[in-house]
Write a protein that holds these residues in place. Structure first.
Motif, PDB file in Angstrom:
ATOM      1  N   LEU A 213       0.827  -1.202   0.000  1.00 22.44           N
ATOM      2  CA  LEU A 213       0.000   0.000   0.000  1.00 22.44           C
ATOM      3  C   LEU A 213       0.863   1.254   0.000  1.00 22.44           C
ATOM      4  CD1 LEU A 213      -2.827   1.238   0.148  1.00 22.44           C
ATOM      5  CD2 LEU A 213      -2.652   1.137   2.644  1.00 22.44           C
ATOM      6  N   LEU A 214       1.943   1.240   0.822  1.00 24.33           N
ATOM      7  CA  LEU A 214       2.838   2.398   0.866  1.00 24.33           C
ATOM      8  C   LEU A 214       3.528   2.612  -0.486  1.00 24.33           C
ATOM      9  CD1 LEU A 214       4.462   1.961   4.418  1.00 24.33           C
ATOM     10  CD2 LEU A 214       2.781   3.686   3.707  1.00 24.33           C
ATOM     11  N   ALA A 215       3.945   1.501  -1.120  1.00 27.96           N
ATOM     12  CA  ALA A 215       4.589   1.621  -2.438  1.00 27.96           C
ATOM     13  C   ALA A 215       3.619   2.201  -3.465  1.00 27.96           C
ATOM     14  CB  ALA A 215       5.090   0.248  -2.893  1.00 27.96           C
ATOM     15  N   ARG A 216       2.383   1.737  -3.390  1.00 27.22           N
ATOM     16  CA  ARG A 216       1.373   2.251  -4.321  1.00 27.22           C
ATOM     17  C   ARG A 216       1.162   3.758  -4.103  1.00 27.22           C
ATOM     18  NH1 ARG A 216      -2.796  -0.152  -7.161  1.00 27.22           N
ATOM     19  NH2 ARG A 216      -2.418  -2.177  -6.158  1.00 27.22           N
ATOM     20  N   GLN A 217       1.090   4.144  -2.826  1.00 27.02           N
ATOM     21  CA  GLN A 217       0.899   5.547  -2.515  1.00 27.02           C
ATOM     22  C   GLN A 217       2.090   6.388  -2.976  1.00 27.02           C
ATOM     23  OE1 GLN A 217      -2.455   5.525  -1.957  1.00 27.02           O
ATOM     24  NE2 GLN A 217      -2.043   7.145  -0.458  1.00 27.02           N
ATOM     25  N   PHE A 218       3.304   5.807  -2.819  1.00 27.21           N
ATOM     26  CA  PHE A 218       4.506   6.506  -3.260  1.00 27.21           C
ATOM     27  C   PHE A 218       4.474   6.721  -4.781  1.00 27.21           C
ATOM     28  CE2 PHE A 218       8.826   6.311  -4.981  1.00 27.21           C
ATOM     29  CZ  PHE A 218       9.387   7.406  -4.353  1.00 27.21           C
ATOM     30  N   ARG A 219       4.080   5.668  -5.541  1.00 27.63           N
ATOM     31  CA  ARG A 219       4.013   5.799  -6.997  1.00 27.63           C
ATOM     32  C   ARG A 219       2.953   6.817  -7.404  1.00 27.63           C
ATOM     33  NH1 ARG A 219       4.778   0.122  -6.980  1.00 27.63           N
ATOM     34  NH2 ARG A 219       2.525  -0.209  -7.198  1.00 27.63           N
ATOM     35  N   ARG A 220       1.835   6.819  -6.658  1.00 30.70           N
ATOM     36  CA  ARG A 220       0.782   7.768  -6.992  1.00 30.70           C
ATOM     37  C   ARG A 220       1.266   9.206  -6.767  1.00 30.70           C
ATOM     38  NH1 ARG A 220      -3.125   5.836  -3.943  1.00 30.70           N
ATOM     39  NH2 ARG A 220      -3.925   4.466  -5.603  1.00 30.70           N
ATOM     40  N   LEU A 221       1.987   9.418  -5.644  1.00 32.84           N
ATOM     41  CA  LEU A 221       2.521  10.757  -5.383  1.00 32.84           C
ATOM     42  C   LEU A 221       3.552  11.152  -6.439  1.00 32.84           C
ATOM     43  CD1 LEU A 221       2.917  10.585  -1.490  1.00 32.84           C
ATOM     44  CD2 LEU A 221       1.239  11.926  -2.783  1.00 32.84           C
ATOM     45  N   ALA A 222       4.402  10.174  -6.825  1.00 33.04           N
ATOM     46  CA  ALA A 222       5.411  10.449  -7.850  1.00 33.04           C
ATOM     47  C   ALA A 222       4.748  10.760  -9.189  1.00 33.04           C
ATOM     48  CB  ALA A 222       6.347   9.244  -7.992  1.00 33.04           C
ATOM     49  N   GLU A 223       3.662  10.017  -9.509  1.00 26.90           N
ATOM     50  CA  GLU A 223       2.926  10.243 -10.753  1.00 26.90           C
ATOM     51  C   GLU A 223       2.319  11.636 -10.758  1.00 26.90           C
ATOM     52  OE1 GLU A 223       2.133   8.605 -14.413  1.00 26.90           O
ATOM     53  OE2 GLU A 223       2.944   7.433 -12.755  1.00 26.90           O
ATOM     54  N   THR A 224       1.758  12.043  -9.601  1.00 31.46           N
ATOM     55  CA  THR A 224       1.158  13.377  -9.499  1.00 31.46           C
ATOM     56  C   THR A 224       2.212  14.458  -9.663  1.00 31.46           C
ATOM     57  OG1 THR A 224      -0.551  12.504  -8.012  1.00 31.46           O
ATOM     58  CG2 THR A 224      -0.216  14.889  -8.031  1.00 31.46           C
ATOM     59  N   ALA A 225       3.365  14.237  -9.031  1.00 36.40           N
ATOM     60  CA  ALA A 225       4.450  15.213  -9.153  1.00 36.40           C
ATOM     61  C   ALA A 225       4.954  15.295 -10.592  1.00 36.40           C
ATOM     62  CB  ALA A 225       5.589  14.830  -8.204  1.00 36.40           C
ATOM     63  N   PHE A 226       5.038  14.132 -11.278  1.00 38.65           N
ATOM     64  CA  PHE A 226       5.495  14.081 -12.669  1.00 38.65           C
ATOM     65  C   PHE A 226       4.524  14.847 -13.576  1.00 38.65           C
ATOM     66  CE2 PHE A 226       5.290  11.690 -16.763  1.00 38.65           C
ATOM     67  CZ  PHE A 226       6.508  12.108 -17.271  1.00 38.65           C
ATOM     68  N   ARG A 227       3.222  14.631 -13.360  1.00 40.67           N
ATOM     69  CA  ARG A 227       2.225  15.322 -14.166  1.00 40.67           C
ATOM     70  C   ARG A 227       2.316  16.837 -13.947  1.00 40.67           C
ATOM     71  NH1 ARG A 227      -2.238  12.250 -15.950  1.00 40.67           N
ATOM     72  NH2 ARG A 227      -2.105  10.043 -15.396  1.00 40.67           N
ATOM     73  N   ALA A 228       2.468  17.232 -12.672  1.00 42.36           N
ATOM     74  CA  ALA A 228       2.545  18.661 -12.369  1.00 42.36           C
ATOM     75  C   ALA A 228       3.783  19.282 -13.005  1.00 42.36           C
ATOM     76  CB  ALA A 228       2.561  18.862 -10.853  1.00 42.36           C
ATOM     77  N   ARG A 229       4.889  18.549 -12.942  1.00 42.19           N
ATOM     78  CA  ARG A 229       6.138  19.052 -13.518  1.00 42.19           C
ATOM     79  C   ARG A 229       6.017  19.182 -15.038  1.00 42.19           C
ATOM     80  NH1 ARG A 229      12.004  16.135 -12.470  1.00 42.19           N
ATOM     81  NH2 ARG A 229      13.304  17.670 -13.567  1.00 42.19           N
ATOM     82  N   MET A 230       5.406  18.171 -15.682  1.00 38.97           N
ATOM     83  CA  MET A 230       5.223  18.195 -17.129  1.00 38.97           C
ATOM     84  C   MET A 230       4.270  19.315 -17.536  1.00 38.97           C
ATOM     85  SD  MET A 230       6.999  15.866 -18.775  1.00 38.97           S
ATOM     86  CE  MET A 230       6.077  15.735 -20.297  1.00 38.97           C
ATOM     87  N   ASP A 231       3.192  19.489 -16.770  1.00 42.20           N
ATOM     88  CA  ASP A 231       2.206  20.497 -17.126  1.00 42.20           C
ATOM     89  C   ASP A 231       2.777  21.894 -16.979  1.00 42.20           C
ATOM     90  OD1 ASP A 231      -0.546  20.779 -18.023  1.00 42.20           O
ATOM     91  OD2 ASP A 231      -0.870  21.829 -16.121  1.00 42.20           O
ATOM     92  N   SER A 232       3.642  22.051 -15.974  1.00 44.82           N
ATOM     93  CA  SER A 232       4.272  23.347 -15.769  1.00 44.82           C
ATOM     94  C   SER A 232       5.213  23.689 -16.916  1.00 44.82           C
ATOM     95  CB  SER A 232       5.038  23.340 -14.438  1.00 44.82           C
ATOM     96  OG  SER A 232       5.778  24.529 -14.280  1.00 44.82           O
ATOM     97  N   ALA A 233       5.898  22.673 -17.431  1.00 40.39           N
ATOM     98  CA  ALA A 233       6.895  22.917 -18.482  1.00 40.39           C
ATOM     99  C   ALA A 233       6.289  22.919 -19.880  1.00 40.39           C
ATOM    100  CB  ALA A 233       8.000  21.856 -18.393  1.00 40.39           C
TER     101      ALA A 233
END
Length: 763
Positions: free
Chosen positions: A56-76
């Protein structure tokens, strides 16, 4: 579906199940009295509960990383003007900007290779190559020539990790015409249609300077021969360069130059070679692939290094090794070969020319490729049309000769039958000869129909009436197991055609449909008006725009194999067993329809039946009614024309002998001529008066209409009967070319000849 842990965190089913099983085992352990069992259950239950929490923690970590990746891509890239994708290390799309959504649709969760299938010929290999460079160097870029123009594919690795957690930002930018390749520093110039230099890119200016304004100031050995070496006037003196050419904007030409000097290429930047918008393959001296540029890969797909030319192409007609040897020795005159590409799902033909080069002191070859698929299709269409034309000419010629023979056979048979009563023992044999001659004549008529040299009697007809008149006969032809259905357009427009011949076409198609359904089924005949607003291109023809009556004959039979479909209209081609068909049914239909000015096509699929489509031009002009010929009884005609004098002109001696005897038996005086020149010599005698001419159409020297036209200068209004084995172009539209004339096709009987002469004299 999920469970909930106290505190509100959602538990996915798998983790909830593991945690629940672990908790149950732990509770069960406290009920155990045996210490060993208690410890075992507690250990297993605890392990399962810890595993569930870790997942569950790994899944949550990937979800947070995915959200951060999307935000970073959208910003750029959110407002970038180019289509941008974010992918994981497996190439699955995790982010799209607005431009990519509008161009490619929503694609998150799909692979980037799948999205680019319609853009690139081999997206998997291209993406793997570019991803490999970006993984190693952090970023990569490649200009690619596609069927729709050039694109620039750029990728950046996001994050320092090169493993499974790597993320990539992809940017796809359309390039303007001629821009592909400039990034690689390859010298390029644009020429106007009169040869003036319109522009040079910085790489070429650095090579030749800014002064040249014409091609003569840049290249010494004109004219340009794309795919070959030329001498270039550089600022440091003459150098050799490899020249390729592409189409530019408007009437401009884009010329790319790859300098070669001192036995090695000036630029070894692979981007220059890859970016060249002409398909090139570098080969070793023995013809093995060293490298292929982007344009070559777009044309042929993935090209493995070390592959031989014979692995890539087929259809040379001689060993590829011999061709490579000749090219290396300069014995090929750089003639391109048209070869078929191997291993592709679609059929691709390629022009391939081999050129000698020297790089780093080693001899090699460069193969210049261009797509020749459309050219090959046009060539096949031309060859097929030439083949059909040759077969038609052969069929027409054979039919003409056979008609002369059949005229003599049936004619002399008629003369013999006049001297025998029906009770005579020989009469039955003569009757058999006559019947078989008529059967042979019917076969010849089918040949003439295919060769489009038969005589037509066109009239304005309504296909609804024609098909209604045929219904009874067609029902008898198809038998009881086959149901015949007719569907008509209530406002069907008329056509102008030979009714008897159109009926023959319909009967041939219906009989073929019946034979394709040995177990029975339905045959549908449909008619409708069809208006083409633009030319219709299908199969090997182009149907002009206009108004047509469309007739469809559809069956539920076995269908026609694709390799057979292209041959079905060829004479004597049949899929039936020996003795079951002549192979002339469809070729006859083809000839009749084409001579009528229409078109015939076939759509078929194995196991799903066939549909034959007739397109016949509509005819809206009012038909001028021809005056009905005056009926003259045989007795009156014999009495009236008993003393008529006939000039008979026929180059075939057996036909002339029969026709002469037949006319004399009816009381005519007959003068014979072997050709047109003899006929004109006979007419030079003013004491001879002729009531009618009977002439063959096609003869050595002058043809029938020509000599008759000459004769009528001194003997105007003399009626004429033309006889021929087939109607040539002198009878366009099926009408005799000369007033007061009639046409009698061969083979003809004694009674047909004398009746035609009598009726022509009686007009």
């Amino acid at each position: 579906m999920s469970s909930r842990k106290p505190g509100g965190t959602a538990w996915p089913v798998r983790e909830a199940w593991l945690f629940g099983v672990g908790a149950c085992l732990a509770l069960l352990a406290f009920a155990m009295t045996e210490a060993q069992t208690l410890v075992l259950l507690l250990s297993v239950g605890g392990s399962l509960m810890v595993l569930a929490v870790l997942i569950l923690l790994a899944r949550q970590f990937r979800r947070l990383a995915e959200t951060a990746f999307r935000a970073r891509m959208d910003s750029a890239f959110g407002h970038d003007g180019a289509a941008t994708f974010g992918t994981d290390s497996a190439g699955m799309i995790r982010y799209q900007n607005g431009i990519s959504r509008s161009r490619f649709g929503s694609a998150e969760g799909r692979s980037l290779a799948d999205i680019l299938t319609t853009t690139l010929a081999s997206p998997d290999s291209v993406l793997a190559r570019v991803t490999g460079r970006a993984t190693a160097k952090g970023a990569a870029q490649e200009d690619i020539t596609t069927s729709r123009g050039g694109i620039r594919l750029a990728v950046h690795r996001i994050g320092g990790d090169r493993g499974r957690l790597s993320r990539f930002a992809w940017r796809i930018e359309d390039l303007a015409p001629g821009e592909v390749g400039d990034a690689g520093g390859l010298p390029r110039l644009s020429l106007s249609k009169n040869g003036a230099v319109v522009s040079m890119n910085p790489a070429l200016r650095a090579l030749v300077g800014d002064k040249p304004t014409t091609l003569e100031e840049i290249v010494t050995d004109l004219p340009l021969r794309p795919g070959e070496e030329h001498e270039l006037i550089s600022v440091s003196g003459p150098i050799r360069c490899f020249v390729t050419e592409t189409e530019g904007q408007g009437d401009r030409r884009s010329i790319f130059l790859m300098p070669i000097a001192a036995g090695k290429a000036v630029s070894h930047d692979p981007t220059a070679f890859d970016s060249l918008p002409v398909a090139l393959i570098r080969l070793t001296a023995d013809g093995r692939v060293m490298a292929a540029n982007n344009a070559a890969r777009a044309l042929l797909g993935d090209i493995a290094c070390g592959a031989s030319l014979s692995d890539l192409f087929e259809g040379l007609g001689r060993p590829v090794a011999d061709w490579v040897t000749d090219a290396r020795a300069g014995r090929t005159d750089r003639r391109p070969e048209v070869l078929r590409a191997r291993g592709l799902e679609r059929e691709v033909f390629v022009h391939v020319s081999l050129n000698r080069v020297v790089e780093e002191g080693r001899a090699g070859l460069i193969a210049v490729l261009s797509d020749a698929t459309q050219l090959k299709k046009l060539e096949e269409q031309f060859v097929q049309s030439q083949k059909m034309q040759a077969i038609g000419q052969l069929a027409g010629g054979v039919a003409h000769d056979f008609n002369n023979l059949l005229t003599a056979i049936s004619g002399h048979c008629d003369l013999l039958m006049l001297r025998h009563d029906k009770g005579d023992p020989d009469y039955a044999d003569l009757d058999q000869i006559s019947q078989n001659a008529n059967r042979a004549a019917a076969l010849v008529r089918q040949l003439l129909a295919f060769s489009r040299k038969q005589t037509l009697n066109p009239q304005v007809i309504d296909m609804r009436d024609t098909l209604s008149d045929l219904t009874h006969l067609l029902n008898r032809l198809v038998g009881e197991k086959v149901k015949l259905t007719l569907l008509h357009d209530p406002d069907l427009r008329p056509i102008r055609a030979d009714k008897r011949q159109i009926e023959q076409v319909i009967m041939n198609l219906v009989v073929n449909a019946r034979d394709a359904m040995p177990g029975g089924g339905d045959i549908r005949i449909e008619t409708e008006n069809l208006t083409l607003t633009e030319d219709l291109k299908r199969d090997r023809v182009s149907v002009p725009k206009g108004d047509y009556v469309c007739v469809r004959v559809t069956d539920e039979g076995t269908g026609i194999a694709p390799d057979t479909l292209a041959k079905i209209f060829e004479p004597f081609f049949t899929t039936k067993r020996t003795g079951e068909g002549t192979g002339l049914g469809l070729s006859t239909a083809y000839g009749i329809v084409k001579q009528t000015g229409g078109y015939i096509f076939c759509d078929s699929e194995l196991g799903h039946g066939s549909t034959f489509i007739l397109l016949l031009p509509t005819y809206d002009r009012l038909e001028l009614e021809e005056p009905a010929p005056q009926s003259v009884s045989s007795a009156e005609a014999m009495t009236e024309n008993a003393s008529a004098t006939v000039l008979l002109v026929e180059d075939e001696a057996p036909v002339r002998a029969f026709a002469s005897r037949a006319l004399r038996l009816r009381g005519y005086s007959v003068f014979e001529a072997e050709n047109a020149e003899d006929a004109l010599r006979i007419l030079e005698d003013p004491s001879l008066a002729f009531d009618i001419f009977v002439s063959d159409v096609i003869m050595p020297g002058m043809d029938g209409p020509s000599w008759v036209g000459e004769a009528r200068k001194t003997r105007p209004d003399t009626p004429v009967v033309f006889i021929s084995g087939y109607a040539e172009d002198v009878f366009r539209g099926g009408l005799p070319p000369i007033p007061r004339s009639a046409f009698l096709p061969k083979p003809f009987s004694l009674s047909e000849l004398t009746a035609t002469v009598q009726n022509t004299l009686g007009r």
